[in-house]
Design a protein around this motif. Sequence first.
Motif, short mmCIF file in Angstrom:
data_model
loop_
_atom_site.label_atom_id
_atom_site.label_comp_id
_atom_site.label_asym_id
_atom_site.label_seq_id
_atom_site.Cartn_x
_atom_site.Cartn_y
_atom_site.Cartn_z
N PRO A 6 9.55 -8.55 14.91
CA PRO A 6 8.11 -8.25 14.81
C PRO A 6 7.69 -8.04 13.35
N GLN A 7 6.46 -8.42 13.05
CA GLN A 7 5.97 -8.25 11.70
C GLN A 7 5.71 -6.78 11.38
N HIS A 17 7.54 -10.37 4.31
CA HIS A 17 8.99 -10.14 4.40
C HIS A 17 9.68 -10.37 3.06
N ASP A 18 9.02 -11.13 2.16
CA ASP A 18 9.63 -11.41 0.87
C ASP A 18 9.00 -10.59 -0.27
N LEU A 19 8.27 -9.53 0.09
CA LEU A 19 7.63 -8.70 -0.93
C LEU A 19 8.70 -8.03 -1.80
N LEU A 24 9.50 -1.16 -2.71
CA LEU A 24 8.09 -1.09 -2.33
C LEU A 24 7.92 -1.51 -0.88
N ARG A 25 8.58 -2.60 -0.49
CA ARG A 25 8.45 -3.05 0.90
C ARG A 25 8.99 -1.99 1.86
N TRP A 63 1.48 -2.17 -4.93
CA TRP A 63 1.35 -3.46 -4.24
C TRP A 63 0.28 -4.32 -4.92
N ALA A 64 -0.85 -3.68 -5.29
CA ALA A 64 -1.91 -4.41 -6.00
C ALA A 64 -1.43 -4.89 -7.36
N ASP A 65 -0.65 -4.07 -8.06
CA ASP A 65 -0.11 -4.47 -9.36
C ASP A 65 0.80 -5.70 -9.23
N VAL A 66 1.57 -5.72 -8.15
CA VAL A 66 2.53 -6.81 -7.95
C VAL A 66 1.82 -8.11 -7.58
N THR A 67 0.79 -8.01 -6.73
CA THR A 67 0.16 -9.22 -6.17
C THR A 67 -1.17 -9.57 -6.83
N CYS A 68 -1.72 -8.63 -7.66
CA CYS A 68 -3.03 -8.84 -8.30
C CYS A 68 -4.14 -9.04 -7.26
#
Length: 339
Positions: A6-7, A17-19, A24-25, A63-68
């Motif tokens: 499950p997600q 899943h690859d964060l 952090l994940r 999370w925002a820093d990582v993904t912008c």
Amino acid sequence: MRRRPPQAKIAQRVIPHDLRPVALRDELIELGDLFRAYQQRTEPDLALLADLQERKARAFTTWADVTCEGALRWEARRAEQAAAATRLQHQQRTGTLTGGIADNDGPAVARLLTVPAQWEHALSVLAYVADHTPLPGPEARLLVLMLTLRTAHTGTGNLIGQDLTALGLTDPQDLVDKLTSCGWLTLPGTTEGLLASRPENPTPITVPSLVPHEDQAGPFTFGKKMRPKLSGWAQKFISDKKLRKAKATAATRLLALTLATQTDASGRLGPGGQGIDLHALAAWVPVDSGELQHLVDQLTAADWLTDAALTDTHLTGQLTERVLPLTCPLRREAQQPSG
């Protein structure tokens, strides 16, 4: 056929899943589980909930820093606001708030917004408007603030022409036209019709960005009963007789409203009464430093501000006794001067 696991989710968001980083994940997955577990509790634990919201704010910021992704940063800010409001509610219920909000030597004040949670809500609206006004300048900021307070719960509300003409705007029709042209505001008719509308036949308005969606809550944590209290609080600044008599500009009224949220309990400006940093003030009231002195002079003439002093770095002063009921004092931890 192998079934997919499950997600993992948090706040209706799928955690990739690859964060990376993995830490952090793992933190996001754990937080999602903890929030779901909290929802199953039979009794609330506000201290625990505040801790969870603070962890969520930190995790979503990373999370925002990582993904912008800007939406994640906004979600982090909402979590910070929710944590502060929940923490204050817990302190009120447990009696640990005494002496923690304001200086004990300040005058006893019957405030229009009576409890710290309401002060936090007022500040959250100001912060949201500072980040989301689609047009430059203090007039647009004040108009967007008042429209946001009218529509904050559902994205819809009613407006009459006097609501606009009372703001001290240079050209209210032009400003409303610009807000509708950029899509921030929706009207059923024309701006002229809005300006002509009277209390017996108000104009319904919509702010699309504030309309809640099924899969996403609105930007504010307060409910429908709180919205008119906040709107009424802000209206006191607009309708103040002495500000109107002094022909205070929209920028002056925006400054008056902002200063009311940046005092100690006795009405002294800034954290610990040490004054407000001008860089911080410019984020709330978008005017040039050269114009600020004129606004301060208008507030002084309107018996709103006294002992005001403007330096290259700070604005110091004291709100007058007559406007103390409109103040939303800073929390003690926010009042300690830096250094």
